[in-house]
Design a protein around this motif. Structure first.
Motif, PDB file in Angstrom:
ATOM      1  N   LYS A 200      76.739  60.506  16.169  1.00 21.84           N
ATOM      2  CA  LYS A 200      76.226  59.944  14.912  1.00 21.84           C
ATOM      3  C   LYS A 200      77.276  59.125  14.162  1.00 21.84           C
ATOM      4  N   ALA A 203      76.596  55.486  14.459  1.00 24.81           N
ATOM      5  CA  ALA A 203      75.307  54.995  13.965  1.00 24.81           C
ATOM      6  C   ALA A 203      75.443  53.686  13.200  1.00 24.81           C
ATOM      7  N   GLU A 204      76.520  53.530  12.436  1.00 21.53           N
ATOM      8  CA  GLU A 204      76.675  52.317  11.645  1.00 21.53           C
ATOM      9  C   GLU A 204      76.779  51.095  12.544  1.00 21.53           C
ATOM     10  N   VAL A 206      75.521  50.895  15.608  1.00 17.49           N
ATOM     11  CA  VAL A 206      74.225  50.718  16.266  1.00 17.49           C
ATOM     12  C   VAL A 206      73.197  50.125  15.298  1.00 17.49           C
ATOM     13  N   ARG A 207      73.328  50.411  14.024  1.00 12.56           N
ATOM     14  CA  ARG A 207      72.399  49.850  13.027  1.00 12.56           C
ATOM     15  C   ARG A 207      72.375  48.325  13.074  1.00 12.56           C
ATOM     16  N   THR A 237      71.734  60.965  15.570  1.00  7.86           N
ATOM     17  CA  THR A 237      72.046  59.551  15.371  1.00  7.86           C
ATOM     18  C   THR A 237      70.792  58.767  15.011  1.00  7.86           C
ATOM     19  N   LEU A 241      69.113  55.706  11.814  1.00 13.30           N
ATOM     20  CA  LEU A 241      68.724  54.354  12.219  1.00 13.30           C
ATOM     21  C   LEU A 241      67.343  54.000  11.673  1.00 13.30           C
ATOM     22  N   LEU A 243      64.214  53.259  12.509  1.00  7.88           N
ATOM     23  CA  LEU A 243      63.359  53.255  13.693  1.00  7.88           C
ATOM     24  C   LEU A 243      61.877  53.275  13.364  1.00  7.88           C
TER      25      LEU A 243
END
Length: 254
Positions: A200, A203-204, A206-207, A237, A241, A243
């Motif tokens: 996680k 995550a930033e 992947v955002r 994670t 996001l 999603l």
């Protein structure tokens, strides 16, 4: 873009292995783009078990690894060559001459990079490319930059990457400062990209895949332009996001 959310690392690894096995069974002479690091280890274990059970055959497969440290010999226990043989190749029925890892000790590194690029093209490109992502958004060792580097090249590793990889070495000073990495071009030409995220804290980065903005300072962001991208992500994670957009296909698994 397809996003598959799994409840555990084991579920994530199993799903990744199933996707890889499906590709190989559909096309026995598949060209696989492989990655190192802690994230794909579970997937490799699942593939080893599937190979032993006769569910997947590596005998006609060709592989290309994303990268290798500059200065580490293949028998160094932190080289990516060593990693691949320790975690996958030695345990499945793959032909050694069909495995390809860029050399970090070539006398002429630019020539090595050009040769690697040509060999990928000669083999018809990559059918499925496994990727992880760094905390700073790097894919392969394509670090944040003012522009994307398309071809295989030598890269100066970012301080954040060196810091993150220091845990694998006795001392931080032993972490190589450079690497040979496949460029953004070969990654984006892969017919299917499989991005695996199980942390996680990433995550930033992947955002940025959902931002609509492609930024070479966050290399992973370019994957939003890929026509066949699958993201496998753990639930913790995924909770960080965006999603819930209609443009995403989100599958809950495990």
């Amino acid at each position: 873009m397809r996003v598959i959310v799994s409840g555990s690392y084991q579920d994530l690894s199993k799903k990744a292995a199933e996707i890889m096995a499906e590709q190989i069974n559909k096309k026995p002479e598949s060209v696989l783009g492989l990655a190192t690091g802690s994230t794909p280890i579970g997937m490799y274990k699942e593939l080893i078990a599937m190979n032993k059970d006769g569910k997947v055959d590596f005998s006609k497969v060709t592989t290309f690894n994303l990268d290798e440290y500059v200065g580490l010999t293949p028998d160094h226990d932190q080289s990516y060559d060593y990693f691949m043989w320790d975690n996958l190749f030695s345990h499945v029925n793959i032909m050694k001459e069909q495995t390809n890892i860029p050399s970090g000790i070539a006398a002429d590194l630019p020539t090595e990079c050009a040769s690697y690029e040509k060999l990928v093209a000669k083999k018809g490109g990559i059918d499925i490319q496994i990727l992880g992502v760094g905390h700073n958004g790097h894919i392969g060792f394509n670090e944040p930059s003012d522009s994307f580097t398309i071809s295989t090249h030598v890269i100066e590793l970012a301080s954040q990457t060196i810091e993150a990889n220091a845990r694998f070495f006795e001392e931080k000073s032993q972490v190589p400062k450079k690497a040979v990495t496949m460029g953004i071009g070969a990654i984006m030409k892969a017919r299917h990209v499989l991005l695996i995220v199980n942390d996680k804290s990433k995550a930033e980065a992947v955002r940025q895949l959902f931002s609509g903005k492609v930024d070479p300072q966050v290399p992973v962001s370019i994957l939003q332009l890929h026509p066949n991208l699958t993201i496998l992500v753990d639930r913790e994670t995924a909770d960080l996001l965006p999603l819930n957009e209609d443009s995403r296909e989100v599958v809950l698994q495990g």
